[in-house]
Each structure stands twice: as structure tokens, then as C-alpha cells.
Write a protein that holds these residues in place. Structure first.
Motif, PDB file in Angstrom:
ATOM      1  N   GLU A 257       0.809  -1.211   0.000  1.00 35.00           N
ATOM      2  CA  GLU A 257       0.000   0.000   0.000  1.00 35.00           C
ATOM      3  C   GLU A 257       0.845   1.264   0.000  1.00 35.00           C
ATOM      4  OE1 GLU A 257      -0.304  -2.491   2.199  1.00 35.00           O
ATOM      5  OE2 GLU A 257      -2.404  -3.085   2.371  1.00 35.00           O
TER       6      GLU A 257
ATOM      7  N   VAL B 238      -2.685   8.130  -5.956  1.00 38.35           N
ATOM      8  CA  VAL B 238      -3.884   8.956  -5.852  1.00 38.35           C
ATOM      9  C   VAL B 238      -3.976   9.523  -4.440  1.00 38.35           C
ATOM     10  CG1 VAL B 238      -6.405   8.999  -6.004  1.00 38.35           C
ATOM     11  CG2 VAL B 238      -5.098   7.569  -7.569  1.00 38.35           C
ATOM     12  N   GLY B 239      -3.651  10.786  -4.269  1.00 41.30           N
ATOM     13  CA  GLY B 239      -3.904  11.522  -3.049  1.00 41.30           C
ATOM     14  C   GLY B 239      -3.429  10.936  -1.743  1.00 41.30           C
TER      15      GLY B 239
ATOM     16  N   GLU C  55      -3.195   7.842  -0.634  1.00 40.62           N
ATOM     17  CA  GLU C  55      -3.597   6.488  -0.267  1.00 40.62           C
ATOM     18  C   GLU C  55      -4.104   5.762  -1.507  1.00 40.62           C
ATOM     19  OE1 GLU C  55      -8.026   6.520   1.434  1.00 40.62           O
ATOM     20  OE2 GLU C  55      -6.617   7.628   2.676  1.00 40.62           O
TER      21      GLU C  55
ATOM     22  N   SER D 274      -6.270   4.255  -4.116  1.00 39.21           N
ATOM     23  CA  SER D 274      -7.613   4.689  -4.514  1.00 39.21           C
ATOM     24  C   SER D 274      -8.588   3.521  -4.592  1.00 39.21           C
ATOM     25  CB  SER D 274      -7.532   5.359  -5.886  1.00 39.21           C
ATOM     26  OG  SER D 274      -7.300   4.386  -6.890  1.00 39.21           O
ATOM     27  N   GLY D 275      -9.857   3.862  -4.749  1.00 41.96           N
ATOM     28  CA  GLY D 275     -10.888   2.850  -4.951  1.00 41.96           C
ATOM     29  C   GLY D 275     -10.639   2.033  -6.203  1.00 41.96           C
TER      30      GLY D 275
ATOM     31  N   TRP E 167      -8.083  -0.623  -5.262  1.00 46.76           N
ATOM     32  CA  TRP E 167      -8.689  -1.691  -4.466  1.00 46.76           C
ATOM     33  C   TRP E 167      -9.634  -2.542  -5.311  1.00 46.76           C
ATOM     34  CZ3 TRP E 167      -6.599  -3.302  -0.242  1.00 46.76           C
ATOM     35  CH2 TRP E 167      -5.847  -2.433   0.539  1.00 46.76           C
TER      36      TRP E 167
END
Length: 162
Positions: free
Chosen positions: A77, A84-85, A87, A89-90, A93
Motif C-alpha cells: 500500500e 492517488v492523493g 492512499e 484509490s478505490g 482496491w
């Protein structure tokens, strides 16, 4: 490159050495798998197919175990975080979840197909009573493995490239 846990990879992305090696391993597995299936389906070289599939399955098992150890020890991670920002991102994941569906399916089915083939085809291997089962499930396992490779590349791209 930033100061991440583990050893940096060789593709010049944020990925670790283990991630880069798995990208390469999955490419090699896909090529070997397609070639081996061609050998048995078109050229009817059953013995060659067996001699390729068994080491391919064992080699992939070793690679996955070593990869999982690296991921458990060093994580992933943090390396994907910058994409993306701050952490993952969706999208990252989601790509991982889709990949894991195919990976878990493949890691469960491929050994079953290989072990059943070793046990039920003679030596040298020839079509027989087990052929109908093998013709049904071996292509499912092969497609599952190819989709595992493709989804691993998608995950790699969205998590570590850029």
C-alpha cells in the motif's frame, strides 16, 4: 526512488522487486501455458504437455509463496499510496479485488487439474477415461490463469505506474 520497505523493482515504477518479478513471471506463465495447450490440442504431444505443465505449476507455486511472503513482510500500500492523493484509490482496491477473484480461483483449480491428470493419465500420457473431465476443466483452469495474469497487470498499472 522513495524510501519504501523492501527492494525497489527494475521496471522503474513504485513497485517492489517482488511485484516486478511477478509481472514478468505471469507473462512467462501465460506464454508457456498457451504454447503447452497448443502442443497438446493441435500437435497431440501429450508427454510434452505434461512435462511443461508440472514444472510450470510447481514453479508458479514457489513464485507465489515467495511473493506472498514479501507482500506480508513489506506490504504494498505504501508504494501505491502516491498514485492517488496519499492512499490507494478505490480503483486500485477494485483492481486488486477483481484480480484476487481470479487468482484464488486459479490457485484452487489448477493444482486439482494437474494432480488429477498425473493420477489418471498413463505414462506416457494418452487420452483415456479421464479425458472428458480434463477437456472440461483444463480449459477453465487455463482461462482462469490467463485472467489472473491480465488482472495482475491491470492492478500493477493502476497501483504502481504513473
Amino acid at each position: 526512488m522513495d524510501d519504501f520497505s523492501g527492494i525497489d523493482g527494475f521496471f522503474g515504477t513504485r513497485a517492489s522487486l517482488a511485484m516486478d518479478l511477478m509481472v514478468l513471471v505471469m507473462a512467462l506463465v501465460t506464454v508457456a501455458l498457451v504454447w503447452s495447450v497448443y502442443q497438446v490440442k493441435v500437435r497431440r504431444r501429450f508427454g510434452l504437455h505434461r512435462r511443461v505443465q508440472i514444472p510450470l505449476g510447481l514453479g508458479l507455486l514457489v513464485a507465489v509463496v515467495l511473493f506472498e511472503l514479501d507482500v506480508r513482510l513489506n506490504g504494498w500500500e505504501e508504494r501505491a499510496a502516491g498514485v492517488v492523493g496519499g492512499e490507494a484509490s478505490g480503483v486500485v482496491w477494485t483492481a486488486l479485488a477483481v484480480h484476487l477473484v481470479f487468482a484464488v480461483f486459479s490457485v484452487l483449480l489448477w493444482p486439482v487439474v494437474i494432480v488429477r491428470a498425473v493420477r489418471n493419465f498413463g505414462s506416457p500420457p494418452q487420452p483415456g477415461g479421464h479425458s472428458a473431465w480434463h477437456r472440461r476443466w483444463a480449459p477453465v483452469a487455463a482461462v482462469g490463469m490467463i485472467l489472473t495474469a491480465v488482472t495482475s497487470w491491470v492492478f500493477y498499472a493502476v497501483a504502481f505506474v504513473g
